[in-house]
Motif scaffolding. Structure first.
Motif, PDB file in Angstrom:
ATOM      1  N   THR B 183       8.478 -24.011 -31.632  1.00  0.00           N
ATOM      2  CA  THR B 183       9.300 -24.801 -32.558  1.00  0.00           C
ATOM      3  C   THR B 183       8.514 -25.079 -33.829  1.00  0.00           C
ATOM      4  O   THR B 183       7.317 -25.380 -33.791  1.00  0.00           O
ATOM      5  N   TYR B 184       9.207 -24.990 -34.961  1.00  0.00           N
ATOM      6  CA  TYR B 184       8.558 -25.143 -36.266  1.00  0.00           C
ATOM      7  C   TYR B 184       8.877 -26.499 -36.880  1.00  0.00           C
ATOM      8  O   TYR B 184       8.023 -27.140 -37.478  1.00  0.00           O
ATOM      9  N   PHE B 185      10.120 -26.935 -36.717  1.00  0.00           N
ATOM     10  CA  PHE B 185      10.558 -28.208 -37.297  1.00  0.00           C
ATOM     11  C   PHE B 185      11.463 -28.883 -36.279  1.00  0.00           C
ATOM     12  O   PHE B 185      12.434 -28.280 -35.819  1.00  0.00           O
ATOM     13  N   VAL B 186      11.118 -30.117 -35.903  1.00  0.00           N
ATOM     14  CA  VAL B 186      11.894 -30.848 -34.894  1.00  0.00           C
ATOM     15  C   VAL B 186      12.141 -32.259 -35.414  1.00  0.00           C
ATOM     16  O   VAL B 186      11.194 -32.969 -35.788  1.00  0.00           O
ATOM     17  N   THR B 187      13.398 -32.662 -35.448  1.00  0.00           N
ATOM     18  CA  THR B 187      13.710 -33.960 -36.022  1.00  0.00           C
ATOM     19  C   THR B 187      14.885 -34.601 -35.299  1.00  0.00           C
ATOM     20  O   THR B 187      15.668 -33.908 -34.641  1.00  0.00           O
ATOM     21  N   ALA B 248      15.834 -45.760 -27.379  1.00  0.00           N
ATOM     22  CA  ALA B 248      15.445 -44.690 -26.453  1.00  0.00           C
ATOM     23  C   ALA B 248      15.231 -43.368 -27.190  1.00  0.00           C
ATOM     24  O   ALA B 248      14.410 -42.544 -26.776  1.00  0.00           O
ATOM     25  N   TYR B 249      15.999 -43.169 -28.259  1.00  0.00           N
ATOM     26  CA  TYR B 249      15.947 -41.925 -29.035  1.00  0.00           C
ATOM     27  C   TYR B 249      15.673 -42.282 -30.493  1.00  0.00           C
ATOM     28  O   TYR B 249      16.577 -42.250 -31.328  1.00  0.00           O
ATOM     29  N   PRO B 250      14.428 -42.662 -30.812  1.00  0.00           N
ATOM     30  CA  PRO B 250      14.147 -43.141 -32.174  1.00  0.00           C
ATOM     31  C   PRO B 250      14.327 -42.043 -33.229  1.00  0.00           C
ATOM     32  O   PRO B 250      13.945 -40.888 -33.008  1.00  0.00           O
ATOM     33  N   LEU B 251      14.907 -42.438 -34.353  1.00  0.00           N
ATOM     34  CA  LEU B 251      15.190 -41.482 -35.419  1.00  0.00           C
ATOM     35  C   LEU B 251      13.917 -41.127 -36.173  1.00  0.00           C
ATOM     36  O   LEU B 251      12.991 -41.918 -36.252  1.00  0.00           O
ATOM     37  N   GLY B 252      13.908 -39.937 -36.723  1.00  0.00           N
ATOM     38  CA  GLY B 252      12.787 -39.513 -37.566  1.00  0.00           C
ATOM     39  C   GLY B 252      12.290 -38.130 -37.184  1.00  0.00           C
ATOM     40  O   GLY B 252      12.705 -37.558 -36.185  1.00  0.00           O
ATOM     41  N   ASP B 253      11.388 -37.617 -38.010  1.00  0.00           N
ATOM     42  CA  ASP B 253      10.825 -36.294 -37.744  1.00  0.00           C
ATOM     43  C   ASP B 253       9.845 -36.378 -36.580  1.00  0.00           C
ATOM     44  O   ASP B 253       9.076 -37.335 -36.469  1.00  0.00           O
ATOM     45  N   ILE B 254       9.871 -35.386 -35.713  1.00  0.00           N
ATOM     46  CA  ILE B 254       8.981 -35.369 -34.554  1.00  0.00           C
ATOM     47  C   ILE B 254       7.907 -34.284 -34.739  1.00  0.00           C
ATOM     48  O   ILE B 254       6.777 -34.444 -34.328  1.00  0.00           O
ATOM     49  N   LYS B 255       8.292 -33.201 -35.368  1.00  0.00           N
ATOM     50  CA  LYS B 255       7.311 -32.138 -35.650  1.00  0.00           C
ATOM     51  C   LYS B 255       7.642 -31.577 -37.034  1.00  0.00           C
ATOM     52  O   LYS B 255       8.738 -31.066 -37.246  1.00  0.00           O
ATOM     53  N   VAL B 256       6.715 -31.732 -37.939  1.00  0.00           N
ATOM     54  CA  VAL B 256       6.964 -31.196 -39.283  1.00  0.00           C
ATOM     55  C   VAL B 256       5.914 -30.148 -39.610  1.00  0.00           C
ATOM     56  O   VAL B 256       4.744 -30.308 -39.262  1.00  0.00           O
ATOM     57  N   PRO B 257       6.348 -29.080 -40.253  1.00  0.00           N
ATOM     58  CA  PRO B 257       5.396 -28.019 -40.590  1.00  0.00           C
ATOM     59  C   PRO B 257       4.316 -28.547 -41.534  1.00  0.00           C
ATOM     60  O   PRO B 257       4.597 -29.386 -42.382  1.00  0.00           O
ATOM     61  N   GLU B 258       3.110 -28.045 -41.342  1.00  0.00           N
ATOM     62  CA  GLU B 258       2.049 -28.416 -42.282  1.00  0.00           C
ATOM     63  C   GLU B 258       2.317 -27.712 -43.595  1.00  0.00           C
ATOM     64  O   GLU B 258       2.656 -26.544 -43.618  1.00  0.00           O
ATOM     65  N   GLU B 259       2.183 -28.453 -44.686  1.00  0.00           N
ATOM     66  CA  GLU B 259       2.491 -27.871 -46.020  1.00  0.00           C
ATOM     67  C   GLU B 259       1.421 -26.851 -46.408  1.00  0.00           C
ATOM     68  O   GLU B 259       0.265 -27.018 -46.134  1.00  0.00           O
TER      69      GLU B 259
END
Ligand code: TPP
Ligand code: SF4
Ligand code: SF4
Ligand code: SF4
Lengths: 75, 259
Positions: B183-187, B248-259
Motif C-alpha cells: 500500500t502506498y497511501f492509506v487514509t 474506534a475509527y479515527p479520521l486522518g491519514d494512516i500511511k502517507v508517501p514520503e515526499e
C-alpha cells in the motif's frame, strides 16, 4: 463594499428530506417544507433566502446532489 | 412539481457556482435518505471529472447497497461477485495498465467475504484505488453484524450488542492494510459535514493521481452512516457516528508517501 448574495435551487422531486443540508448551512437558510413531494418526502427550501451567501456547504453534503448554488456580487 | 425559484436575479447561468456533476447520471439514487453512499459516489465522480479521465476510468461495483453504482456513475463499470472487486480490479488494471481503476466497496463486502481479496491486492501493491465505505453493518440485507460492528452495537444478528468475547473485536481493515508494503497511501475520511467532504475529496483525488506513479495501492476508507440499519434518523445517525464510530475509527491519514 461589495457583498455576495447567494441562492440555492432544490430539485424538489429528488430531495429525500434527510435534513443533512440544514445544519451544514452557516446562516440558517434551509428548512423542510410542510408540503411533500411526489415521493412523500418533505423537501428542503429556503426559509431565509436573504441570508444565503452561496457558500455551497449545503450542496456538497447533500447525499442526493439535488442542490444547485448560485452566487453574485452586489453593490 | 416545478422547482421553486426565489431570488430570480441571482439564479442565472452566469452566477452558477455548484451543481451536481454530469458524471452522475440523472437516475434517483437508490439509497435511503441521508445515506453517505450518495455523497461518496458524488465525490468519486467529481474527482474523475476534475482529472478529466472519464474515458480512462473503470470502476468496480460491489455487492451491497452500492451494487447499482454502475447505474449512477457515468463511466465504464463492472460489477463483481461479493467481495471479489479487488481481484477483478487487479485483472482489469493488468490488462489496461494506463486506465484508472477503482473499487467501491462496503465493509461487509471488503472486510468480511472479501477479506482475502482485499489483503492480497494490497499486499501485491496493485496500482488501483480502493474506496471503502465503512458503516459498521450489512446495510443491504437488513442490518446484520459486520466485522466492523462496534463492541456492544446492536444489529439484527447481535440483538444484545456485539459481544467481543464471543464475536471478536471490530476489524480495522485500514490500519491492517497500512502494514503491508504494497500500500502506498492509506487514509480514513468521512462525508457528513462540509469540511469532511472537502478533505475526503482531496484524499480521493490523491488516491487517483497516485495510480500514475505506479507505486502501489491507494486505500481510502470513508466512515459512513447506515441510518436504516442503525434505526436512527439521518441527523441522529451522523451524531452517533461522530460519538461512536470516530473514536474506534479515527479520521486522518494512516500511511502517507514520503515526499
Ligand atoms: C455470495 C454472497 N453472499 C451473501 C450475499 C448477501 N449479501 C448481499 S449484500 C451483503 C452485505 C453488504 O454489506 P456491506 O458491504 O457492508 O454494504 P452496505 O449494504 O452496508 O453498503 C450480503 C451479505 C450475496 N449477495 N452474495
Ligand atoms: S440534504 Fe439534499 S436530500 Fe437531504 S433534505 Fe437537503 S436537499 Fe433534500
Ligand atoms: S449556499 Fe451556503 S448559505 Fe446558502 S443555503 Fe447553502 S449552506 Fe446556506
Ligand atoms: S440500508 Fe444503510 S447503507 Fe444501505 S442505503 Fe440505506 S442507509 Fe445506506
Amino acid at each position: 463594499m461589495a457583498k455576495v448574495k447567494g441562492s440555492i435551487v432544490v430539485d424538489i422531486e429528488k430531495c429525500k428530506g434527510c435534513e443533512v443540508c440544514i445544519p451544514a448551512c452557516p446562516t440558517d437558510v434551509i428548512r423542510l417544507a410542510e408540503d411533500v413531494n411526489g415521493k412523500g418526502y418533505h423537501y428542503a427550501y429556503m426559509e431565509n433566502p436573504d441570508n444565503c451567501t452561496g457558500c455551497v456547504n449545503c450542496a456538497i453534503v447533500c447525499p442526493d446532489g439535488v442542490i444547485t448554488v448560485y452566487r453574485k456580487k452586489v453593490e | 412539481m416545478a422547482e421553486k425559484i426565489i431570488n430570480k436575479d441571482i439564479v442565472k447561468e452566469e452566477n452558477l457556482v455548484y451543481k451536481k456533476t454530469d458524471l452522475l447520471t440523472d437516475k434517483p439514487l437508490s439509497y435511503c435518505p441521508g445515506c453517505g453512499h450518495g455523497t461518496a459516489h458524488r465525490l468519486v465522480m467529481e474527482v474523475v471529472e476534475e482529472l478529466n479521465v472519464q474515458e480512462e476510468t473503470i470502476g468496480i461495483a460491489p455487492v451491497g447497497c452500492s451494487v447499482l453504482a454502475y447505474e449512477f456513475m457515468d463511466i465504464d463499470m463492472q460489477q463483481a461477485a461479493h467481495g471479489r472487486a479487488p481481484a477483478l480490479a487487479t485483472a482489469i488494471k493488468r490488462l489496461y495498465p494506463e486506465k484508472y481503476v477503482f473499487t467501491y466497496q462496503g465493509d461487509g463486502d471488503l472486510a468480511a467475504i472479501g477479506t482475502a481479496e482485499t489483503i492480497h491486492a494490497c499486499n501485491r501493491g496493485e496500482n488501483i484505488t480502493i474506496i471503502f465505505v465503512n458503516n459498521g453493518i450489512y446495510g443491504m440485507t437488513g442490518g446484520q453484524m459486520a466485522p466492523t460492528t462496534l463492541p456492544g452495537m446492536k444489529s439484527s444478528t447481535s440483538p444484545y450488542g456485539r459481544d467481543v468475547q464471543s464475536m471478536g473485536a471490530p476489524m480495522k481493515m485500514t490500519e491492517l492494510v497500512a502494514q503491508l508494503p504494497g500500500t502506498y497511501f492509506v487514509t480514513r475520511q468521512a462525508v457528513h459535514t462540509p469540511s469532511a467532504v472537502r478533505k475526503a475529496k482531496k484524499a480521493i483525488k490523491k488516491a487517483f493521481e497516485n495510480q500514475k506513479l505506479k507505486k502501489g495501492l491507494s486505500f481510502v476508507e470513508i466512515v459512513s452512516n447506515c441510518n436504516s440499519g442503525w434505526k436512527m434518523t439521518p441527523l441522529k445517525s451522523n451524531e452517533w457516528m461522530v460519538d461512536n464510530m470516530f473514536p474506534a475509527y479515527p479520521l486522518g491519514d494512516i500511511k502517507v508517501p514520503e515526499e
